[in-house]
Motif scaffolding. Structure first.
Motif, PDB file in Angstrom:
ATOM      1  N   PRO A  44      50.606  13.921  32.447  1.00 45.53           N
ATOM      2  CA  PRO A  44      51.561  14.614  31.575  1.00 45.53           C
ATOM      3  C   PRO A  44      51.394  16.140  31.649  1.00 45.53           C
ATOM      4  CG  PRO A  44      50.750  12.675  30.463  1.00 45.53           C
ATOM      5  CD  PRO A  44      49.930  12.823  31.722  1.00 45.53           C
ATOM      6  N   GLY A  45      52.521  16.819  31.841  1.00 48.00           N
ATOM      7  CA  GLY A  45      52.540  18.275  31.928  1.00 48.00           C
ATOM      8  C   GLY A  45      52.275  18.832  33.311  1.00 48.00           C
ATOM      9  N   ALA A  46      51.803  18.014  34.238  1.00 44.52           N
ATOM     10  CA  ALA A  46      51.508  18.492  35.593  1.00 44.52           C
ATOM     11  C   ALA A  46      52.791  18.623  36.407  1.00 44.52           C
ATOM     12  CB  ALA A  46      50.535  17.539  36.279  1.00 44.52           C
ATOM     13  N   ARG A  47      52.780  19.566  37.348  1.00 41.30           N
ATOM     14  CA  ARG A  47      53.980  19.836  38.130  1.00 41.30           C
ATOM     15  C   ARG A  47      53.622  20.606  39.396  1.00 41.30           C
ATOM     16  NH1 ARG A  47      53.442  22.657  33.376  1.00 41.30           N
ATOM     17  NH2 ARG A  47      53.506  24.930  33.497  1.00 41.30           N
ATOM     18  N   THR A  48      54.565  20.601  40.343  1.00 47.69           N
ATOM     19  CA  THR A  48      54.413  21.401  41.547  1.00 47.69           C
ATOM     20  C   THR A  48      54.724  22.857  41.239  1.00 47.69           C
ATOM     21  OG1 THR A  48      56.732  21.280  42.244  1.00 47.69           O
ATOM     22  CG2 THR A  48      55.287  19.485  42.980  1.00 47.69           C
ATOM     23  N   ASN A  49      54.355  23.741  42.150  1.00 49.04           N
ATOM     24  CA  ASN A  49      54.900  25.090  42.165  1.00 49.04           C
ATOM     25  C   ASN A  49      56.340  25.010  42.652  1.00 49.04           C
ATOM     26  OD1 ASN A  49      52.322  25.977  41.576  1.00 49.04           O
ATOM     27  ND2 ASN A  49      52.174  27.359  43.324  1.00 49.04           N
ATOM     28  N   TRP A  50      57.067  26.106  42.530  1.00 51.02           N
ATOM     29  CA  TRP A  50      58.343  26.231  43.214  1.00 51.02           C
ATOM     30  C   TRP A  50      58.060  26.093  44.707  1.00 51.02           C
ATOM     31  CZ3 TRP A  50      62.833  26.163  40.787  1.00 51.02           C
ATOM     32  CH2 TRP A  50      62.900  26.573  39.453  1.00 51.02           C
ATOM     33  N   VAL A  68      62.908  17.013  37.745  1.00 49.75           N
ATOM     34  CA  VAL A  68      63.151  17.705  39.009  1.00 49.75           C
ATOM     35  C   VAL A  68      64.057  18.869  38.664  1.00 49.75           C
ATOM     36  CG1 VAL A  68      64.045  17.554  41.366  1.00 49.75           C
ATOM     37  CG2 VAL A  68      62.984  15.531  40.311  1.00 49.75           C
ATOM     38  N   GLY A  69      63.645  20.087  39.023  1.00 45.45           N
ATOM     39  CA  GLY A  69      64.414  21.271  38.667  1.00 45.45           C
ATOM     40  C   GLY A  69      64.667  22.164  39.859  1.00 45.45           C
ATOM     41  N   THR A  70      65.787  22.896  39.809  1.00 46.15           N
ATOM     42  CA  THR A  70      66.162  23.823  40.874  1.00 46.15           C
ATOM     43  C   THR A  70      66.301  25.233  40.315  1.00 46.15           C
ATOM     44  OG1 THR A  70      68.511  23.365  40.544  1.00 46.15           O
ATOM     45  CG2 THR A  70      67.357  22.024  42.188  1.00 46.15           C
ATOM     46  N   ARG A  71      66.319  26.220  41.190  1.00 41.62           N
ATOM     47  CA  ARG A  71      66.367  27.629  40.790  1.00 41.62           C
ATOM     48  C   ARG A  71      67.613  27.975  39.976  1.00 41.62           C
ATOM     49  NH1 ARG A  71      61.767  30.934  41.058  1.00 41.62           N
ATOM     50  NH2 ARG A  71      60.837  30.679  43.092  1.00 41.62           N
ATOM     51  N   ASP A  72      68.699  27.237  40.188  1.00 39.24           N
ATOM     52  CA  ASP A  72      69.929  27.538  39.438  1.00 39.24           C
ATOM     53  C   ASP A  72      69.888  26.999  38.008  1.00 39.24           C
ATOM     54  OD1 ASP A  72      70.317  24.806  39.758  1.00 39.24           O
ATOM     55  OD2 ASP A  72      72.131  24.997  40.953  1.00 39.24           O
ATOM     56  N   GLY A  73      68.747  26.428  37.609  1.00 42.87           N
ATOM     57  CA  GLY A  73      68.598  25.934  36.247  1.00 42.87           C
ATOM     58  C   GLY A  73      68.947  24.471  36.059  1.00 42.87           C
ATOM     59  N   ASN A  74      69.367  23.802  37.108  1.00 45.32           N
ATOM     60  CA  ASN A  74      69.668  22.378  37.017  1.00 45.32           C
ATOM     61  C   ASN A  74      68.356  21.604  36.899  1.00 45.32           C
ATOM     62  OD1 ASN A  74      71.121  19.954  37.076  1.00 45.32           O
ATOM     63  ND2 ASN A  74      71.057  19.851  39.313  1.00 45.32           N
ATOM     64  N   VAL A  75      68.240  20.794  35.857  1.00 40.44           N
ATOM     65  CA  VAL A  75      67.046  19.968  35.641  1.00 40.44           C
ATOM     66  C   VAL A  75      67.518  18.553  35.343  1.00 40.44           C
ATOM     67  CG1 VAL A  75      64.971  19.597  34.252  1.00 40.44           C
ATOM     68  CG2 VAL A  75      65.776  21.924  34.685  1.00 40.44           C
ATOM     69  N   GLU A  90      66.374  24.440  49.695  1.00 42.58           N
ATOM     70  CA  GLU A  90      66.572  24.563  48.247  1.00 42.58           C
ATOM     71  C   GLU A  90      65.230  24.708  47.533  1.00 42.58           C
ATOM     72  OE1 GLU A  90      69.379  22.379  45.194  1.00 42.58           O
ATOM     73  OE2 GLU A  90      67.675  21.087  45.742  1.00 42.58           O
ATOM     74  N   GLU A  91      65.080  25.792  46.768  1.00 46.65           N
ATOM     75  CA  GLU A  91      63.858  25.986  45.995  1.00 46.65           C
ATOM     76  C   GLU A  91      63.910  25.094  44.757  1.00 46.65           C
ATOM     77  OE1 GLU A  91      63.165  30.148  45.289  1.00 46.65           O
ATOM     78  OE2 GLU A  91      63.060  30.571  47.434  1.00 46.65           O
TER      79      GLU A  91
END
Length: 137
Positions: A44-50, A68-75, A90-91
């Motif tokens: 829980p709470g762990a994630r990749t870098n961009w 899963v999130g993208t630079r344009d703010g889509n999550v 895509e970042e």
């Protein structure tokens, strides 16, 4: 045919991840296919870098609940059995929610330099909290 009985679980590198993340490499990129596949487990709470991938990435969620999130703010909220395709260049980032673990199989096709991943800065706590609010609201 090659039968690979098991691969050791390793802690994912802290310079690419926030929190506790474990990795089992399934396939390392090699000629001619350059396919890289890994089972990645996020607490829980762990994630990749961009990051981005020269040839894109496919994520198959095997367990838990993540983001899963993208630079344009889509999550998007990611649950077991779902598949996400991140296009070339895509970042993006991915990881567990704050209350659930998440595991996925990550699939990429690399290039001459390896798995074709460009690692960037960490997802900040503020970005992560905003992402959680997006999927909960």
């Amino acid at each position: 045919m090659e039968h690979i009985t098991s691969t050791p679980t390793v802690k994912a590198p802290a310079e690419r991840f926030t929190g506790d993340v474990c990795l089992n490499l399934i396939e390392a990129p090699a000629e001619p296919a350059r396919l890289a596949v890994g089972l990645v487990r996020f607490t829980p709470g762990a994630r990749t870098n961009w990051h981005s991938h020269v040839n894109g990435q496919i994520l198959y969620i095997t367990d838990g609940v993540g983001l899963v999130g993208t630079r344009d703010g889509n999550v998007v909220r990611a649950g077991a059995g779902e598949t996400f395709k991140c296009p070339a260049g895509e970042e993006h980032w991915h990881g567990a929610t704050d209350t659930n673990l998440m595991a996925h199989i990550a699939i990429v096709v690399g290039d001459d330099s390896g798995d074709g991943t460009t690692w960037l800065e960490p997802v900040t706590d503020e970005q992560y909290v905003a992402a959680l609010a997006t999927v909960e609201g």
